[in-house]
Design a protein around this motif. Structure first.
Motif, PDB file in Angstrom:
ATOM      1  N   ARG A 163       6.697  55.542  37.227  1.00 58.07           N
ATOM      2  CA  ARG A 163       7.681  56.602  37.411  1.00 58.07           C
ATOM      3  C   ARG A 163       9.076  56.014  37.218  1.00 58.07           C
ATOM      4  N   THR A 164       9.942  56.792  36.587  1.00 54.20           N
ATOM      5  CA  THR A 164      11.243  56.256  36.208  1.00 54.20           C
ATOM      6  C   THR A 164      12.394  56.723  37.085  1.00 54.20           C
ATOM      7  N   HIS A 165      12.138  57.632  38.035  1.00 54.46           N
ATOM      8  CA  HIS A 165      13.286  58.122  38.803  1.00 54.46           C
ATOM      9  C   HIS A 165      13.675  57.129  39.904  1.00 54.46           C
ATOM     10  N   THR A 166      14.887  57.275  40.358  1.00 53.43           N
ATOM     11  CA  THR A 166      15.447  56.409  41.384  1.00 53.43           C
ATOM     12  C   THR A 166      15.053  56.917  42.767  1.00 53.43           C
ATOM     13  N   PRO A 167      14.573  56.052  43.658  1.00 54.67           N
ATOM     14  CA  PRO A 167      14.313  56.510  45.025  1.00 54.67           C
ATOM     15  C   PRO A 167      15.576  57.152  45.618  1.00 54.67           C
ATOM     16  N   GLY A 168      15.392  58.272  46.281  1.00 51.78           N
ATOM     17  CA  GLY A 168      16.517  59.019  46.835  1.00 51.78           C
ATOM     18  C   GLY A 168      16.942  60.186  45.973  1.00 51.78           C
ATOM     19  N   ARG A 169      16.656  60.108  44.681  1.00 52.22           N
ATOM     20  CA  ARG A 169      17.048  61.205  43.797  1.00 52.22           C
ATOM     21  C   ARG A 169      16.271  62.492  44.085  1.00 52.22           C
ATOM     22  N   PRO A 170      14.957  62.465  44.340  1.00 52.24           N
ATOM     23  CA  PRO A 170      14.271  63.719  44.646  1.00 52.24           C
ATOM     24  C   PRO A 170      14.835  64.422  45.873  1.00 52.24           C
ATOM     25  N   GLU A 171      15.186  63.642  46.899  1.00 53.92           N
ATOM     26  CA  GLU A 171      15.760  64.235  48.097  1.00 53.92           C
ATOM     27  C   GLU A 171      17.101  64.906  47.789  1.00 53.92           C
ATOM     28  N   ALA A 172      17.906  64.262  46.949  1.00 52.40           N
ATOM     29  CA  ALA A 172      19.181  64.862  46.557  1.00 52.40           C
ATOM     30  C   ALA A 172      18.947  66.147  45.769  1.00 52.40           C
ATOM     31  N   CYS A 173      17.886  66.171  44.968  1.00 49.71           N
ATOM     32  CA  CYS A 173      17.577  67.364  44.182  1.00 49.71           C
ATOM     33  C   CYS A 173      17.274  68.568  45.060  1.00 49.71           C
ATOM     34  N   VAL A 174      16.633  68.327  46.208  1.00 49.52           N
ATOM     35  CA  VAL A 174      16.349  69.439  47.118  1.00 49.52           C
ATOM     36  C   VAL A 174      17.654  70.104  47.546  1.00 49.52           C
ATOM     37  N   ALA A 175      18.641  69.308  47.926  1.00 49.60           N
ATOM     38  CA  ALA A 175      19.938  69.852  48.339  1.00 49.60           C
ATOM     39  C   ALA A 175      20.615  70.584  47.184  1.00 49.60           C
ATOM     40  N   GLU A 176      20.521  70.031  45.982  1.00 51.96           N
ATOM     41  CA  GLU A 176      21.136  70.679  44.822  1.00 51.96           C
ATOM     42  C   GLU A 176      20.448  72.008  44.501  1.00 51.96           C
ATOM     43  N   ALA A 177      19.123  72.041  44.635  1.00 54.43           N
ATOM     44  CA  ALA A 177      18.394  73.285  44.387  1.00 54.43           C
ATOM     45  C   ALA A 177      18.759  74.344  45.417  1.00 54.43           C
ATOM     46  N   ARG A 178      18.859  73.936  46.675  1.00 53.78           N
ATOM     47  CA  ARG A 178      19.273  74.886  47.709  1.00 53.78           C
ATOM     48  C   ARG A 178      20.661  75.436  47.402  1.00 53.78           C
ATOM     49  N   ALA A 179      21.570  74.550  46.996  1.00 55.19           N
ATOM     50  CA  ALA A 179      22.944  74.980  46.687  1.00 55.19           C
ATOM     51  C   ALA A 179      22.963  75.940  45.501  1.00 55.19           C
ATOM     52  N   ALA A 180      22.006  75.780  44.576  1.00 52.48           N
ATOM     53  CA  ALA A 180      21.936  76.662  43.413  1.00 52.48           C
ATOM     54  C   ALA A 180      21.316  78.014  43.747  1.00 52.48           C
ATOM     55  N   GLY A 181      20.736  78.132  44.952  1.00 48.47           N
ATOM     56  CA  GLY A 181      20.169  79.407  45.385  1.00 48.47           C
ATOM     57  C   GLY A 181      18.668  79.516  45.310  1.00 48.47           C
ATOM     58  N   PHE A 182      17.965  78.386  45.098  1.00 50.57           N
ATOM     59  CA  PHE A 182      16.503  78.451  45.076  1.00 50.57           C
ATOM     60  C   PHE A 182      15.973  78.757  46.469  1.00 50.57           C
ATOM     61  N   GLU A 183      15.087  79.735  46.541  1.00 50.19           N
ATOM     62  CA  GLU A 183      14.556  80.167  47.826  1.00 50.19           C
ATOM     63  C   GLU A 183      13.488  79.196  48.342  1.00 50.19           C
ATOM     64  N   HIS A 184      12.727  78.615  47.428  1.00 53.44           N
ATOM     65  CA  HIS A 184      11.622  77.747  47.835  1.00 53.44           C
ATOM     66  C   HIS A 184      11.635  76.467  47.004  1.00 53.44           C
ATOM     67  N   VAL A 185      11.426  75.346  47.688  1.00 53.24           N
ATOM     68  CA  VAL A 185      11.468  74.031  47.043  1.00 53.24           C
ATOM     69  C   VAL A 185      10.264  73.218  47.509  1.00 53.24           C
ATOM     70  N   ASN A 186       9.550  72.627  46.551  1.00 48.10           N
ATOM     71  CA  ASN A 186       8.407  71.766  46.841  1.00 48.10           C
ATOM     72  C   ASN A 186       8.702  70.337  46.418  1.00 48.10           C
ATOM     73  N   LEU A 187       8.136  69.396  47.161  1.00 48.48           N
ATOM     74  CA  LEU A 187       8.107  68.003  46.748  1.00 48.48           C
ATOM     75  C   LEU A 187       6.654  67.583  46.604  1.00 48.48           C
ATOM     76  N   ASP A 188       6.331  66.992  45.455  1.00 52.42           N
ATOM     77  CA  ASP A 188       4.994  66.457  45.191  1.00 52.42           C
ATOM     78  C   ASP A 188       4.943  64.985  45.588  1.00 52.42           C
ATOM     79  N   LEU A 189       3.934  64.612  46.353  1.00 47.77           N
ATOM     80  CA  LEU A 189       3.723  63.224  46.747  1.00 47.77           C
ATOM     81  C   LEU A 189       2.337  62.768  46.306  1.00 47.77           C
ATOM     82  N   ILE A 190       2.196  61.470  46.081  1.00 44.60           N
ATOM     83  CA  ILE A 190       0.906  60.858  45.769  1.00 44.60           C
ATOM     84  C   ILE A 190       0.664  59.733  46.757  1.00 44.60           C
TER      85      ILE A 190
END
Length: 403
Positions: A163-190
């Protein structure tokens, strides 16, 4: 989207379905497959392509081809009055395409079929492939749910998964999605990646919970033949995780997510409320109807299941020639559908009706109750519902019940 397609009956060139498959009353959804990735993750065997593998086609043209298949779906389903209740754009990495392209695909579904007033519209996203402006454009186009591939909070675990993303970036994305008005946000874990410890897994769950999604999916790593990870394990470069470790990680997930206010509703999925559940996946698990658009996508309507050709070039060529991109199909008999209901519904918190079980399956269910794998009170009320221990052994329980 598995990389291998099954054998099946020939697909009519126009994609026509048997008359008895049409006119159903089950909920109708759309799955849209976007088969592009920047790089190939070592554990993935989905039908995906990097830029160097796209011979004969370009992802710049993809939205147009997808719209053509949506229009084909309208012709095949005729005057079916059902509005689409769920749309799920998966991949691959859908967000490698411009947000306007995803919006164009959704607009075609809306124009051809209509969206239900409460329609759930989801896209998957790689955390590194979006920013606040992109998320705002998706929300304006009508997307109201987003699923980020987090996988782990530990860098060494991500490295094993390629995986190429930086640790911490998915968590920041949740906040950005909320700010954009997304009603529901999922995080996938393995969980169960070679080299992952219990503490690594707890750290990933802590990070995911702390980010504030209303849905978490946690999947045991399955090492698929033909993947880079399978080759590394075979060469002895990394050690596989065993079933006992998988079970321990699942119990950790259940404990931590439950304490944080999440409830399981399917073996690998937890939500903070009924409204936060993934309704599109529930449509799969309960045997409703969906049209799968895109290379390698699978569909099911009225007891007919079919799948598209795999490569984007072959997919585009079929549609350009006015033909269905379907590669084959199967007609599900009543016994097939009964068995599939048991296989899928038993994974749900509501379980499956015991009336679906054949005599041998009923006897097996009785033994499962005695072994603490099925809830006794639910069984007495006519449903087969997995206990926590039963969830750890779900595949084995299902095999017994379908006999």
């Amino acid at each position: 989207m598995p990389s291998a397609l099954p054998d099946g009956l020939p697909m009519p060139e126009d994609g026509a379905l048997p008359s008895e498959a049409l006119g159903g009353s089950a909920p109708l959804g759309f799955y849209v497959h976007v088969p592009y990735c920047a790089t190939r993750c070592g554990y993935c065997d989905f039908n995906t392509y990097t830029a160097g593998e796209l011979r004969g086609t370009s992802r710049d043209d993809y939205a147009g081809h997808l719209v053509d298949e949506v229009r084909l779906a309208r012709k095949v389903l005729g005057d079916d009055p059902r509005a689409v209740e769920t749309v799920f754009v998966g991949g691959g990495t859908p967000t490698l395409l411009p947000a306007a392209d995803l919006g164009r695909m959704l607009a075609a579904i809306r124009e051809e079929f209509g969206l239900a007033d409460s329609a759930e519209v989801t896209t998957e996203a790689n955390p590194e492939s979006v920013d606040p402006a992109y998320l705002a454009e998706l929300r304006a186009a009508g997307f109201n749910r987003i699923s980020f591939g987090m996988q782990s909070a530990r860098q060494h675990v991500l490295k094993v998964l390629d995986r190429t993303h930086t640790p911490g970036r998915p968590e920041a994305c949740v906040a950005e999605a909320r700010a954009a008005g997304f009603e529901h946000v999922n995080l996938d874990l393995i969980y169960g990646t070679p080299g992952e410890s219990d503490d690594d897994w707890r750290a990933s769950l802590d990070a995911a919970i702390g980010a504030g999604p209303d849905h978490v999916s946690a999947y045991a790593l399955i090492v698929e033949e033909g993947t880079q990870l399978a080759r590394r394990i075979r060469r002895g470069e990394v050690a596989p995780t065993d079933d006992d470790e998988h079970a321990d990680r699942y119990l950790i997930a259940e404990e931590m997510l439950s304490q944080a206010g999440f409830s399981w509703y399917e073996v690998s999925n937890w939500a903070t409320s009924d409204a936060a559940r993934c309704r599109h996946n529930e449509l799969y698990w309960t045997g409703a109807d969906w049209w799968g658009a895109g290379p390698g996508a699978h569909s099911h309507v009225g007891g007919v299941r079919w799948w598209n050709v795999k490569h984007p070039a072959a997919y585009a060529q079929a549609l350009f020639g006015g033909r269905s991109p379907g590669a084959g199909r199967e007609l599900l008999a009543g016994e097939d559908r009964r068995v599939e209901r048991i296989l899928l519904e038993l994974r749900l918190a509501a379980g499956c009706p015991v009336s679906l079980l054949a005599p041998a399956g009923m006897a097996a269910a009785g033994r499962a109750v005695e072994a603490g794998l099925l809830e006794a009170s639910a069984f007495d009320a006519g449903r087969a519902v997995l206990t926590l221990r039963g969830r750890l052994l779900a595949d084995a329980v299902v095999r017994e019940l379908v006999d």
